[in-house]
Design a protein around this motif. Structure first.
Motif, short mmCIF file in Angstrom:
data_model
loop_
_atom_site.label_atom_id
_atom_site.label_comp_id
_atom_site.label_asym_id
_atom_site.label_seq_id
_atom_site.Cartn_x
_atom_site.Cartn_y
_atom_site.Cartn_z
N GLY A 49 0.81 -1.22 0.00
CA GLY A 49 0.00 0.00 0.00
C GLY A 49 0.83 1.26 0.00
N VAL A 50 1.83 1.32 0.87
CA VAL A 50 2.69 2.50 0.95
C VAL A 50 3.50 2.66 -0.34
N ALA A 51 4.05 1.57 -0.82
CA ALA A 51 4.87 1.63 -2.03
C ALA A 51 4.08 2.18 -3.21
N ALA A 52 2.90 1.65 -3.41
CA ALA A 52 2.11 2.06 -4.56
C ALA A 52 1.65 3.51 -4.46
N VAL A 53 1.15 3.91 -3.30
CA VAL A 53 0.68 5.29 -3.13
C VAL A 53 1.85 6.26 -3.23
N ALA A 54 3.01 5.88 -2.69
CA ALA A 54 4.17 6.76 -2.74
C ALA A 54 4.68 6.94 -4.16
N PHE A 55 4.56 5.91 -5.00
CA PHE A 55 5.07 5.99 -6.37
C PHE A 55 4.08 6.56 -7.37
N GLU A 56 2.84 6.77 -6.97
CA GLU A 56 1.85 7.29 -7.92
C GLU A 56 2.29 8.58 -8.62
N PRO A 57 2.81 9.59 -7.91
CA PRO A 57 3.21 10.81 -8.61
C PRO A 57 4.30 10.57 -9.66
N ALA A 58 5.27 9.72 -9.33
CA ALA A 58 6.34 9.41 -10.30
C ALA A 58 5.78 8.65 -11.49
N PHE A 59 4.87 7.72 -11.24
CA PHE A 59 4.27 6.95 -12.33
C PHE A 59 3.48 7.87 -13.25
N GLU A 60 2.70 8.78 -12.68
CA GLU A 60 1.92 9.72 -13.49
C GLU A 60 2.81 10.66 -14.28
N ALA A 61 3.92 11.09 -13.68
CA ALA A 61 4.86 11.97 -14.39
C ALA A 61 5.49 11.23 -15.58
N ALA A 62 5.85 9.96 -15.39
CA ALA A 62 6.42 9.17 -16.48
C ALA A 62 5.38 8.97 -17.59
N ARG A 63 4.13 8.74 -17.22
CA ARG A 63 3.07 8.58 -18.22
C ARG A 63 2.85 9.89 -18.97
N ASP A 64 2.83 10.99 -18.25
CA ASP A 64 2.63 12.29 -18.89
C ASP A 64 3.81 12.68 -19.77
N ALA A 65 5.01 12.19 -19.44
CA ALA A 65 6.20 12.46 -20.25
C ALA A 65 6.24 11.55 -21.47
N ASP A 66 5.25 10.69 -21.60
CA ASP A 66 5.11 9.81 -22.75
C ASP A 66 6.21 8.74 -22.83
N TRP A 67 6.63 8.23 -21.65
CA TRP A 67 7.58 7.12 -21.65
C TRP A 67 6.88 5.91 -22.27
N PRO A 68 7.60 5.03 -22.95
CA PRO A 68 6.97 3.82 -23.47
C PRO A 68 6.49 2.93 -22.31
N TRP A 69 5.47 2.12 -22.55
CA TRP A 69 4.86 1.29 -21.50
C TRP A 69 5.89 0.37 -20.85
N TRP A 70 6.83 -0.16 -21.65
CA TRP A 70 7.79 -1.12 -21.09
C TRP A 70 8.77 -0.42 -20.15
N LEU A 71 9.13 0.83 -20.44
CA LEU A 71 10.03 1.57 -19.55
C LEU A 71 9.32 1.94 -18.25
N ARG A 72 8.03 2.34 -18.36
CA ARG A 72 7.25 2.60 -17.15
C ARG A 72 7.14 1.33 -16.31
N GLY A 73 6.90 0.20 -16.97
CA GLY A 73 6.79 -1.08 -16.25
C GLY A 73 8.09 -1.45 -15.55
N LEU A 74 9.22 -1.30 -16.23
CA LEU A 74 10.51 -1.59 -15.61
C LEU A 74 10.78 -0.66 -14.42
N THR A 75 10.44 0.60 -14.58
CA THR A 75 10.63 1.57 -13.51
C THR A 75 9.76 1.24 -12.31
N TRP A 76 8.49 0.90 -12.57
CA TRP A 76 7.55 0.53 -11.51
C TRP A 76 8.06 -0.71 -10.77
N THR A 77 8.51 -1.71 -11.52
CA THR A 77 9.01 -2.95 -10.92
C THR A 77 10.25 -2.68 -10.07
#
Length: 101
Positions: A50-78
Motif C-alpha cells: 500500500g505505501v509503495a504504490a501510493v508513494a510511487f503514484e506521482p512518479a508513475f503519473e509523471a512518467a506517463r505524462d512524459a510519454d515514456w513507453p509502456w515497457w520503460l514505465r513497467g521496468l521503472t515501476w518494478t
C-alpha cells in the motif's frame, strides 16, 4: 469516482496480497509436487504494498505524462517496488530481528 489516498492504499495493498498469493500458489506445484497450489503471504505485506504504490503514484503519473513507453514505465515501476520491498525488509529486520520472506 476518484478514490481517496486511504482507499488507494487499501486497494493496492489488497492487490499486492492477492497477486502474491496467486504467484506463490502457482509456484508451489513445483515446490510441493502436488496440486493443492498453496499460496502464502505475510500480514506485513499489505502496508508495504500500500505505501509503495501510493508513494510511487506521482512518479508513475509523471512518467506517463512524459510519454515514456509502456515497457520503460513497467521496468521503472518494478524496480521501485523491489527497492521498497528490500528497504522494508531491512527495516523489519531492525525492528523485529527477522525478515518474514
Amino acid at each position: 469516482m476518484k478514490l481517496s489516498r486511504s482507499q488507494r492504499f487499501l486497494a493496492y495493498g489488497l492487490a499486492g496480497w492477492c497477486s502474491e498469493i496467486v504467484t506463490t500458489g502457482l509456484r508451489s506445484r513445483g515446490r510441493d509436487h502436488n496440486w493443492r497450489l498453496t499460496g502464502t503471504t505475510y500480514l506485513w505485506m499489505l502496508p508495504i504494498y500500500g505505501v509503495a504504490a501510493v508513494a510511487f503514484e506521482p512518479a508513475f503519473e509523471a512518467a506517463r505524462d512524459a510519454d515514456w513507453p509502456w515497457w520503460l514505465r513497467g521496468l521503472t515501476w518494478t524496480a521501485g517496488i523491489y527497492a521498497v520491498e528490500a528497504a522494508s525488509g531491512e527495516l523489519l529486520r531492525q525492528v523485529t530481528g527477522e525478515v518474514p520472506w
